[in-house]
Design an enzyme around this catalytic site. Structure first.
Site, mmCIF file in Angstrom:
data_model
loop_
_atom_site.group_PDB
_atom_site.id
_atom_site.type_symbol
_atom_site.label_atom_id
_atom_site.label_comp_id
_atom_site.label_asym_id
_atom_site.label_seq_id
_atom_site.Cartn_x
_atom_site.Cartn_y
_atom_site.Cartn_z
ATOM 1 N N GLY A 10 28.512 -1.276 28.268
ATOM 2 C CA GLY A 10 29.234 -0.091 28.727
ATOM 3 C C GLY A 10 29.327 0.993 27.647
ATOM 4 N N ASP A 31 27.567 -9.015 29.955
ATOM 5 C CA ASP A 31 27.916 -7.890 30.844
ATOM 6 C C ASP A 31 27.268 -8.183 32.186
ATOM 7 O OD1 ASP A 31 28.041 -5.185 32.078
ATOM 8 O OD2 ASP A 31 28.660 -4.567 30.071
ATOM 9 N N SER A 124 44.852 0.380 26.672
ATOM 10 C CA SER A 124 44.719 1.810 26.967
ATOM 11 C C SER A 124 46.058 2.503 26.784
ATOM 12 C CB SER A 124 44.269 1.956 28.423
ATOM 13 O OG SER A 124 44.391 3.280 28.858
ATOM 14 N N THR A 126 47.154 4.260 28.802
ATOM 15 C CA THR A 126 47.729 4.253 30.145
ATOM 16 C C THR A 126 48.923 3.298 30.242
ATOM 17 O OG1 THR A 126 47.115 4.213 32.488
ATOM 18 C CG2 THR A 126 46.214 2.463 31.155
ATOM 19 N N TYR A 148 45.060 0.245 38.094
ATOM 20 C CA TYR A 148 44.278 0.076 36.855
ATOM 21 C C TYR A 148 45.209 -0.085 35.653
ATOM 22 C CZ TYR A 148 41.886 1.357 32.577
ATOM 23 O OH TYR A 148 41.457 1.365 31.278
ATOM 24 N N LYS A 152 46.131 -3.397 32.788
ATOM 25 C CA LYS A 152 46.183 -3.398 31.311
ATOM 26 C C LYS A 152 47.559 -3.851 30.827
ATOM 27 C CE LYS A 152 42.008 -1.883 30.511
ATOM 28 N NZ LYS A 152 40.986 -2.772 29.966
ATOM 29 N N ARG A 291 46.285 17.277 39.354
ATOM 30 C CA ARG A 291 45.748 16.017 39.879
ATOM 31 C C ARG A 291 46.898 15.002 39.937
ATOM 32 N NH1 ARG A 291 40.853 13.341 36.514
ATOM 33 N NH2 ARG A 291 42.535 13.151 34.964
HETATM 34 P P1 NAD Z 1 32.383 0.959 31.053
HETATM 35 O O1 NAD Z 1 32.526 0.810 32.524
HETATM 36 O O2 NAD Z 1 31.332 1.846 30.536
HETATM 37 O O3 NAD Z 1 32.207 -0.481 30.378
HETATM 38 C C1 NAD Z 1 32.758 -1.646 30.927
HETATM 39 C C2 NAD Z 1 31.639 -2.672 31.014
HETATM 40 O O4 NAD Z 1 32.154 -3.880 31.555
HETATM 41 C C3 NAD Z 1 30.512 -2.219 31.935
HETATM 42 O O5 NAD Z 1 29.280 -2.352 31.250
HETATM 43 C C4 NAD Z 1 30.583 -3.171 33.123
HETATM 44 O O6 NAD Z 1 29.305 -3.430 33.667
HETATM 45 C C5 NAD Z 1 31.212 -4.384 32.483
HETATM 46 N N1 NAD Z 1 31.972 -5.243 33.415
HETATM 47 C C6 NAD Z 1 32.934 -4.885 34.287
HETATM 48 N N2 NAD Z 1 33.400 -5.956 34.931
HETATM 49 C C7 NAD Z 1 32.727 -7.030 34.453
HETATM 50 C C8 NAD Z 1 32.763 -8.423 34.710
HETATM 51 N N3 NAD Z 1 33.581 -8.943 35.633
HETATM 52 N N4 NAD Z 1 31.929 -9.228 34.022
HETATM 53 C C9 NAD Z 1 31.092 -8.725 33.100
HETATM 54 N N5 NAD Z 1 31.010 -7.426 32.811
HETATM 55 C C10 NAD Z 1 31.817 -6.580 33.478
HETATM 56 O O7 NAD Z 1 33.813 1.394 30.488
HETATM 57 P P2 NAD Z 1 34.219 1.826 29.017
HETATM 58 O O8 NAD Z 1 34.645 3.244 29.070
HETATM 59 O O9 NAD Z 1 33.202 1.411 28.048
HETATM 60 O O10 NAD Z 1 35.521 0.950 28.855
HETATM 61 C C11 NAD Z 1 35.520 -0.303 28.210
HETATM 62 C C12 NAD Z 1 36.918 -0.878 28.266
HETATM 63 O O11 NAD Z 1 37.816 0.031 27.661
HETATM 64 C C13 NAD Z 1 37.426 -1.117 29.683
HETATM 65 O O12 NAD Z 1 38.168 -2.312 29.701
HETATM 66 C C14 NAD Z 1 38.342 0.077 29.927
HETATM 67 O O13 NAD Z 1 39.361 -0.224 30.842
HETATM 68 C C15 NAD Z 1 38.894 0.329 28.538
HETATM 69 N N6 NAD Z 1 39.321 1.712 28.316
HETATM 70 C C16 NAD Z 1 38.457 2.744 28.543
HETATM 71 C C17 NAD Z 1 38.872 4.051 28.346
HETATM 72 C C18 NAD Z 1 37.977 5.213 28.627
HETATM 73 O O14 NAD Z 1 38.478 6.335 28.756
HETATM 74 N N7 NAD Z 1 36.662 5.041 28.677
HETATM 75 C C19 NAD Z 1 40.183 4.305 27.883
HETATM 76 C C20 NAD Z 1 41.023 3.220 27.653
HETATM 77 C C21 NAD Z 1 40.598 1.920 27.867
HETATM 78 C C1 WQD Z 2 41.817 14.844 30.635
HETATM 79 C C2 WQD Z 2 42.484 16.181 30.978
HETATM 80 C C3 WQD Z 2 43.030 16.387 33.310
HETATM 81 C C4 WQD Z 2 38.858 16.397 34.690
HETATM 82 C C5 WQD Z 2 41.877 8.932 32.020
HETATM 83 C C6 WQD Z 2 42.622 7.742 32.536
HETATM 84 C C7 WQD Z 2 43.156 6.917 31.402
HETATM 85 C C8 WQD Z 2 42.054 6.582 30.385
HETATM 86 C C9 WQD Z 2 41.198 7.761 30.043
HETATM 87 C C10 WQD Z 2 41.294 4.319 30.667
HETATM 88 C C11 WQD Z 2 43.650 16.037 31.955
HETATM 89 C C12 WQD Z 2 41.980 17.406 32.913
HETATM 90 C C13 WQD Z 2 39.997 16.361 33.907
HETATM 91 C C14 WQD Z 2 38.551 17.580 35.391
HETATM 92 C C15 WQD Z 2 40.507 18.606 34.472
HETATM 93 N N1 WQD Z 2 41.173 5.582 30.834
HETATM 94 N N2 WQD Z 2 40.799 17.457 33.787
HETATM 95 N N3 WQD Z 2 39.380 18.649 35.246
HETATM 96 O O1 WQD Z 2 43.361 11.572 32.797
HETATM 97 O O2 WQD Z 2 43.810 11.741 30.309
HETATM 98 O O3 WQD Z 2 42.764 9.711 31.214
HETATM 99 O O4 WQD Z 2 40.792 8.476 31.208
HETATM 100 O O5 WQD Z 2 42.189 3.657 30.292
HETATM 101 O O6 WQD Z 2 43.708 5.776 31.965
HETATM 102 O O7 WQD Z 2 43.702 8.204 33.344
HETATM 103 O O8 WQD Z 2 41.447 11.772 31.128
HETATM 104 O O9 WQD Z 2 39.356 13.061 31.017
HETATM 105 O O10 WQD Z 2 40.330 12.501 33.282
HETATM 106 O O11 WQD Z 2 41.497 14.169 31.860
HETATM 107 O O12 WQD Z 2 41.237 19.612 34.394
HETATM 108 O O13 WQD Z 2 37.556 17.654 36.149
HETATM 109 O O14 WQD Z 2 41.516 17.010 31.646
HETATM 110 O O15 WQD Z 2 43.936 16.930 34.220
HETATM 111 O O16 WQD Z 2 44.609 16.996 31.600
HETATM 112 P P1 WQD Z 2 42.945 11.259 31.436
HETATM 113 P P2 WQD Z 2 40.562 12.846 31.859
#
Ligand code: NAD
Ligand code: WQD
Length: 349
Positions: A10, A31, A124, A126, A148, A152, A291
């Site tokens: 990912g 993965d 996260s 979140t 979601y 977490k 949103r």
């Molecule tokens: P991503 O979707 O790119 O990566 C997640 C990976 O997990 C993917 O490759 C997917 O194929 C794999 N996956 C999902 N379910 C699976 C399963 N049951 N078995 C095996 N593989 C599985 O997401 P990311 O942005 O790289 O996020 C990675 C982690 O970080 C996630 O747990 C996500 O919740 C957390 N996270 C992401 C963000 C963000 O903004 N990207 C923010 C906070 C936390």
């Molecule tokens: C950022 C800012 C939007 C898109 C999300 C998840 C959070 C975490 C990260 C995993 C905000 C604004 C966005 C658009 C916009 N993931 N925006 N137009 O909402 O902070 O976090 O991703 O854990 O759980 O909620 O990130 O990038 O979506 O938004 O105006 O088309 O941009 O309102 O202020 P967010 P985001």
């Protein structure tokens, strides 16, 4: 030392694998490619020049995971596999609970069976729910506003119970803020399915002409310019946080949460303006309704990670956006267009 990375194909996982490999760790990646492609695994190999076993396995497949642990020596696990879309989690909550919670429980069962009790977990920001008491510190009471986020939060609680039951475990709960950007090589980056939900990939797709204009979700928040403020962090800085967290968990026992953020918040309009400067592109936008579920401000106090993990985010907003743009320009269709020879894949029949 050998590390199992779940979700290593990912966005954050691929960057984390690069940093771990570059620092001499051996990897095994698992993965199921439910939200990623094999090409990202190929690219990790290309960036680092290093090989590793890759298993296309669902972490809910207990026998599959057991064979990974039997066939490889695993010292610690970095667990990133999971679903991450807030909106989707509201539509299909059971999928989220099954995947994120059952998957993690299965992983922990297998780790326990094999006596591996060192874990770095992708949590996260979140988990702070809709609190607006910024900057956020780790002992802020937790909450969640969607399924979601609840996965977490629940998982953090489950890990605490696990540690209470057996204090040989060592667990780092990494609370990511808003990861953006890409590897400077532009070989790996964020490759969202369909229309992006997140701000930066949306902006880069407008800049490259795949989307017409950005919709800014509200300009009537209590922030200096009315748009939402977030703590954007370069994905490579975030990846390095995992390396530091691993050093900590392997040398101790306990359970600790760490904010991984820069500590600095930027508004949506500030991000748009900074992006326009680095790319030379104009980003057309319109202001639309807020949103659902968004909050005005979310940024970290990262001092605990700074002191206890000896980790600090180094890259600023300009570098994050330059790297995001370079990735988008060099990979207009993400990983979809290339057809490299895959690595050896291990699958269960
Ligand atoms: P991503 O979707 O790119 O990566 C997640 C990976 O997990 C993917 O490759 C997917 O194929 C794999 N996956 C999902 N379910 C699976 C399963 N049951 N078995 C095996 N593989 C599985 O997401 P990311 O942005 O790289 O996020 C990675 C982690 O970080 C996630 O747990 C996500 O919740 C957390 N996270 C992401 C963000 C963000 O903004 N990207 C923010 C906070 C936390
Ligand atoms: C950022 C800012 C939007 C898109 C999300 C998840 C959070 C975490 C990260 C995993 C905000 C604004 C966005 C658009 C916009 N993931 N925006 N137009 O909402 O902070 O976090 O991703 O854990 O759980 O909620 O990130 O990038 O979506 O938004 O105006 O088309 O941009 O309102 O202020 P967010 P985001």
């Amino acid at each position: 030392m050998s590390i199992l990375v779940t979700g290593g194909a990912g966005y954050i996982g691929s960057h984390t694998c690069v940093e771990l490999l570059r620092n001499g760790l051996e990897l095994v990646i698992v993965d199921n490619l439910s939200n990623s492609s094999l090409e990202s695994i190929n690219r990790v190999r290309k960036v680092t020049g290093k090989g590793f076993p890759f298993y296309e396995i669902d972490i809910r497949d207990k026998d599959g995971l057991k064979s990974v642990f039997s066939e490889n020596k695993i010292d610690a696990v970095v667990h990133l596999a999971g679903f991450k879309s807030v909106g989707e989690s509201v539509q299909i909550p059971l999928h989220y609970y099954h995947n994120n919670i059952s998957g993690t429980l299965t992983l922990c069962d297998v780790m326990k069976t094999f006596g591996v009790k060192k874990l770095v977990f992708s949590s996260s920001a979140t988990v702070y729910g809709n609190t607006e008491s910024v900057p956020l510190v780790e002992d802020t009471p937790l909450g969640a506003t969607n399924p979601y986020g609840r996965t977490k939060w629940m998982l953090e609680e489950i890990f605490r119970d696990l540690f209470i039951s057996d204090n040989e475990w060592s667990i780092a709960l990494l609370r990511y803020f808003n990861p953006i950007g890409a590897h400077e090589s532009s070989l790996i980056g964020e490759d969202p399915n369909g229309t992006p939900n997140n701000l930066t990939p949306y902006i880069t797709q407008v800049a490259i002409g795949k989307l017409n204009k950005l919709r800014i979700f509200g300009n009537d928040y209590e922030t200096p310019d009315g748009t939402g403020i977030r703590d954007y962090i370069h994905v490579v800085d975030l990846a390095q946080g995992h390396l530091k967290a691993l050093s900590k968990v392997v040398s101790t026992t306990g359970i600790e949460a760490y904010n991984l953020g820069t500590g600095k918040g930027y508004s949506v309009l500030e991000v748009v303006s900074a992006f326009e400067k680095v790319s030379g592109k104009t980003i057309p936008y319109e202001i639309v309704e807020r949103r659902a579920g968004d909050i005005a401000k979310c940024y970290s106090d990262p001092s605990k990670a700074n002191h206890e993990l000896k980790w600090r985010a180094e890259k600023g907003l300009r570098e994050m956006l330059e790297d995001a743009w370079r990735w988008q320009e060099n990979n207009p269709n993400g990983y979809a267009t290339v057809n490299n020879k895959p690595l050896q894949i291990f699958t269960r029949s």
